[in-house]
Design a protein around this motif. Structure first.
Motif, short mmCIF file in Angstrom:
data_model
loop_
_atom_site.label_atom_id
_atom_site.label_comp_id
_atom_site.label_asym_id
_atom_site.label_seq_id
_atom_site.Cartn_x
_atom_site.Cartn_y
_atom_site.Cartn_z
N LEU A 76 0.85 -1.19 0.00
CA LEU A 76 0.00 0.00 0.00
C LEU A 76 0.89 1.24 0.00
N ASP A 77 0.54 2.19 -0.84
CA ASP A 77 1.36 3.38 -1.05
C ASP A 77 0.87 4.53 -0.18
N MET A 78 1.69 4.96 0.76
CA MET A 78 1.30 6.06 1.64
C MET A 78 1.15 7.38 0.89
N ALA A 79 1.62 7.45 -0.35
CA ALA A 79 1.38 8.65 -1.16
C ALA A 79 -0.06 8.69 -1.68
N PRO A 81 -3.77 9.15 -1.28
CA PRO A 81 -4.55 9.83 -0.25
C PRO A 81 -5.54 8.93 0.48
N ILE A 82 -6.09 7.94 -0.19
CA ILE A 82 -7.03 7.03 0.47
C ILE A 82 -6.30 6.17 1.50
N VAL A 83 -5.17 5.62 1.12
CA VAL A 83 -4.38 4.81 2.05
C VAL A 83 -3.97 5.66 3.25
N ARG A 84 -3.48 6.85 2.99
CA ARG A 84 -3.05 7.75 4.06
C ARG A 84 -4.22 8.09 4.99
N ALA A 85 -5.39 8.37 4.42
CA ALA A 85 -6.56 8.72 5.24
C ALA A 85 -7.01 7.54 6.09
N ILE A 86 -7.03 6.35 5.52
CA ILE A 86 -7.44 5.17 6.28
C ILE A 86 -6.46 4.90 7.42
N LYS A 87 -5.17 4.90 7.11
CA LYS A 87 -4.18 4.62 8.16
C LYS A 87 -4.22 5.69 9.25
N GLN A 105 -8.47 -5.77 7.19
CA GLN A 105 -9.47 -4.72 7.39
C GLN A 105 -9.08 -3.47 6.62
N VAL A 106 -7.82 -3.08 6.70
CA VAL A 106 -7.34 -1.88 5.99
C VAL A 106 -7.47 -2.08 4.49
N MET A 107 -7.10 -3.25 3.99
CA MET A 107 -7.21 -3.51 2.55
C MET A 107 -8.67 -3.38 2.10
N ALA A 108 -9.60 -3.93 2.87
CA ALA A 108 -11.01 -3.86 2.52
C ALA A 108 -11.53 -2.42 2.62
N ALA A 109 -11.08 -1.68 3.62
CA ALA A 109 -11.53 -0.30 3.78
C ALA A 109 -11.03 0.59 2.64
#
Length: 153
Positions: A76-79, A81-87, A105-109
């Protein structure tokens, strides 16, 4: 010997075509974020993306993957925005208890917010229903997804 494209990198693996993708990821390549939970694609601990779609790696034979792009939780790429917002939401709302199910859970979200940027409770519950949490953090997960959607709006 199949070649798998995992997190943008090609990997040649010497396994039978019916070997589950999860075993290749964990036992051969050392990518351990996707977890083994049930082995029958019911708990979601093994969730990865294949061509951007959330799938269960525990019962997906590598022979069916071909050269489609596989993304594991490590990829998952922290660049993004969706990944960053979820984390960020996961941390802000203290979602994690034991943590075992959280990569799935994070992957599904993330997959949910890619297709449904402002989900309702019902949409969240439906999208996340394939991911079990033994600690019962479902309400915090739902709140974190709403929080992340709000950050992205």
């Amino acid at each position: 010997m199949p070649t798998l494209v995992i997190n943008g990198q090609p990997h040649s693996v010497d396994v039978d075509a019916d070997t589950p993708l999860l075993w290749v990821l964990r036992d051969i390549l050392g990518l351990n974020a996707a977890k083994f939970g049930c082995g029958i694609a019911q708990c979601g601990a093994c969730t990865v993306y294949v061509d951007g779609k959330a799938v269960r790696a525990c019962n997906l034979p590598v022979g069916l993957v071909g050269e489609r792009a596989i993304t594991t939780p490590e990829g998952l790429d922290m660049a993004d925005p969706i990944v960053r917002a979820i984390k960020s939401a996961w941390i802000a709302l203290d979602v994690v208890q034991c943590g075992y199910c959280q990569p799935g859970q994070v992957m599904a979200a993330v997959a949910l917010l890619r297709t449904t940027p402002n989900p309702t409770d019902e949409q969240i519950d439906s999208a996340m229903s394939g991911n079990m949490c033994r600690c019962g953090t479902y309400m915090r997960i739902r709140a974190a997804i709403h929080h992340a959607a709000g950050e992205l709006a």
